[in-house]
Motif scaffolding. Structure first.
Motif, mmCIF file in Angstrom:
data_model
loop_
_atom_site.group_PDB
_atom_site.id
_atom_site.type_symbol
_atom_site.label_atom_id
_atom_site.label_comp_id
_atom_site.label_asym_id
_atom_site.label_seq_id
_atom_site.Cartn_x
_atom_site.Cartn_y
_atom_site.Cartn_z
ATOM 1 N N ASP A 263 32.269 -26.482 66.620
ATOM 2 C CA ASP A 263 32.865 -26.915 67.885
ATOM 3 C C ASP A 263 32.211 -26.272 69.102
ATOM 4 N N CYS A 264 31.247 -25.381 68.884
ATOM 5 C CA CYS A 264 30.699 -24.594 69.996
ATOM 6 C C CYS A 264 30.020 -25.434 71.066
ATOM 7 N N GLN A 265 29.363 -26.508 70.695
ATOM 8 C CA GLN A 265 28.707 -27.350 71.702
ATOM 9 C C GLN A 265 29.752 -27.996 72.619
ATOM 10 N N MET A 266 30.829 -28.492 72.031
ATOM 11 C CA MET A 266 31.905 -29.087 72.829
ATOM 12 C C MET A 266 32.588 -28.017 73.694
ATOM 13 N N LEU A 267 32.829 -26.848 73.114
ATOM 14 C CA LEU A 267 33.427 -25.751 73.875
ATOM 15 C C LEU A 267 32.522 -25.343 75.035
ATOM 16 N N ALA A 268 31.216 -25.324 74.789
ATOM 17 C CA ALA A 268 30.269 -24.970 75.855
ATOM 18 C C ALA A 268 30.305 -25.993 76.984
ATOM 19 N N HIS A 269 30.430 -27.264 76.638
ATOM 20 C CA HIS A 269 30.533 -28.308 77.663
ATOM 21 C C HIS A 269 31.780 -28.070 78.525
ATOM 22 N N MET A 270 32.901 -27.796 77.886
ATOM 23 C CA MET A 270 34.133 -27.541 78.645
ATOM 24 C C MET A 270 34.025 -26.236 79.427
ATOM 25 N N ASN A 271 33.376 -25.223 78.838
ATOM 26 C CA ASN A 271 33.181 -23.959 79.536
ATOM 27 C C ASN A 271 32.343 -24.158 80.797
ATOM 28 N N HIS A 272 31.329 -25.013 80.694
ATOM 29 C CA HIS A 272 30.482 -25.312 81.849
ATOM 30 C C HIS A 272 31.315 -25.941 82.974
ATOM 31 N N GLN A 273 32.213 -26.845 82.612
ATOM 32 C CA GLN A 273 33.104 -27.454 83.603
ATOM 33 C C GLN A 273 34.067 -26.418 84.189
ATOM 34 N N MET B 187 24.673 -19.810 83.688
ATOM 35 C CA MET B 187 24.245 -20.250 82.359
ATOM 36 C C MET B 187 24.349 -21.769 82.208
ATOM 37 N N ASN B 188 23.384 -22.340 81.460
ATOM 38 C CA ASN B 188 23.440 -23.767 81.156
ATOM 39 C C ASN B 188 24.239 -23.963 79.860
ATOM 40 N N GLN B 189 24.427 -25.207 79.446
ATOM 41 C CA GLN B 189 25.270 -25.484 78.288
ATOM 42 C C GLN B 189 24.685 -24.913 76.989
ATOM 43 N N ALA B 190 23.371 -24.938 76.837
ATOM 44 C CA ALA B 190 22.760 -24.368 75.629
ATOM 45 C C ALA B 190 23.035 -22.865 75.550
ATOM 46 N N GLN B 191 22.905 -22.183 76.679
ATOM 47 C CA GLN B 191 23.184 -20.746 76.713
ATOM 48 C C GLN B 191 24.667 -20.470 76.456
ATOM 49 N N LEU B 192 25.521 -21.294 77.038
ATOM 50 C CA LEU B 192 26.959 -21.131 76.820
ATOM 51 C C LEU B 192 27.326 -21.374 75.364
ATOM 52 N N SER B 193 26.668 -22.320 74.712
ATOM 53 C CA SER B 193 26.923 -22.602 73.310
ATOM 54 C C SER B 193 26.530 -21.411 72.437
ATOM 55 N N ARG B 194 25.372 -20.822 72.710
ATOM 56 C CA ARG B 194 24.939 -19.643 71.947
ATOM 57 C C ARG B 194 25.918 -18.484 72.155
ATOM 58 N N ARG B 195 26.343 -18.295 73.395
ATOM 59 C CA ARG B 195 27.306 -17.223 73.683
ATOM 60 C C ARG B 195 28.628 -17.481 72.964
#
Length: 138
Positions: free
Chosen positions: A10-20, A31-39
């Motif tokens: 679910d990390c990619q979806m969570l990163a998208h929401m985190n970015h928002q 941070m961009n979405q890829a960085q947020l997903s890794r974090r």
């Protein structure tokens, strides 16, 4: 509304929401979405847990938190923009409180002082000011 524990997939979806969330609250995080997903993956492998909120089989938000000694620290709490102002944030919070955090008497979080909507939301749920972090550019 249903809540369920998020997992690594679910990390990619969570990163998208985190970015928002970062944009909505006016945070300076670049941070961009890829960085947020890794974090997010790192956090979920460590001390953080995330729960997704679903309404009519659609993911509408999430909460990221960790247990501390004597309290829960809520790092992120997010409801998608199109689902706001319908009481879903209150419902999601109350489900987390009753189903996930029921044995922990104290909940804490940080809210940016310029995030007036967020401040009002949390105060409506009974949160009170506890501390203030200050900074100055040098």
């Amino acid at each position: 509304m249903k809540i369920h524990k998020a997992h690594n997939q679910d990390c990619q979806m969570l990163a998208h929401m985190n970015h928002q969330l970062i944009r909505d609250e006016g945070h300076r995080n670049p941070m961009n979405q890829a960085q947020l997903s890794r974090r997010m993956k790192k956090w979920l492998k460590g001390e953080y847990k995330a729960y997704l909120f679903t309404e009519r089989d659609m993911n509408i938000g999430y909460c990221l938190f960790r247990k501390e000694k004597g309290f829960i620290y809520i790092r992120h709490f997010y409801i998608e923009r199109v689902h706001r102002k319908h009481g879903l944030g209150h419902r999601a919070f109350n489900k987390m409180r009753k189903e996930v955090w029921e044995k922990t008497p104290v909940l804490r979080m940080d809210v940016l002082v310029d995030n007036k909507i967020g401040l009002n939301f949390w105060k409506a749920l009974g949160f009170q000011d506890y501390s203030l972090t200050m900074e100055r550019n040098n």
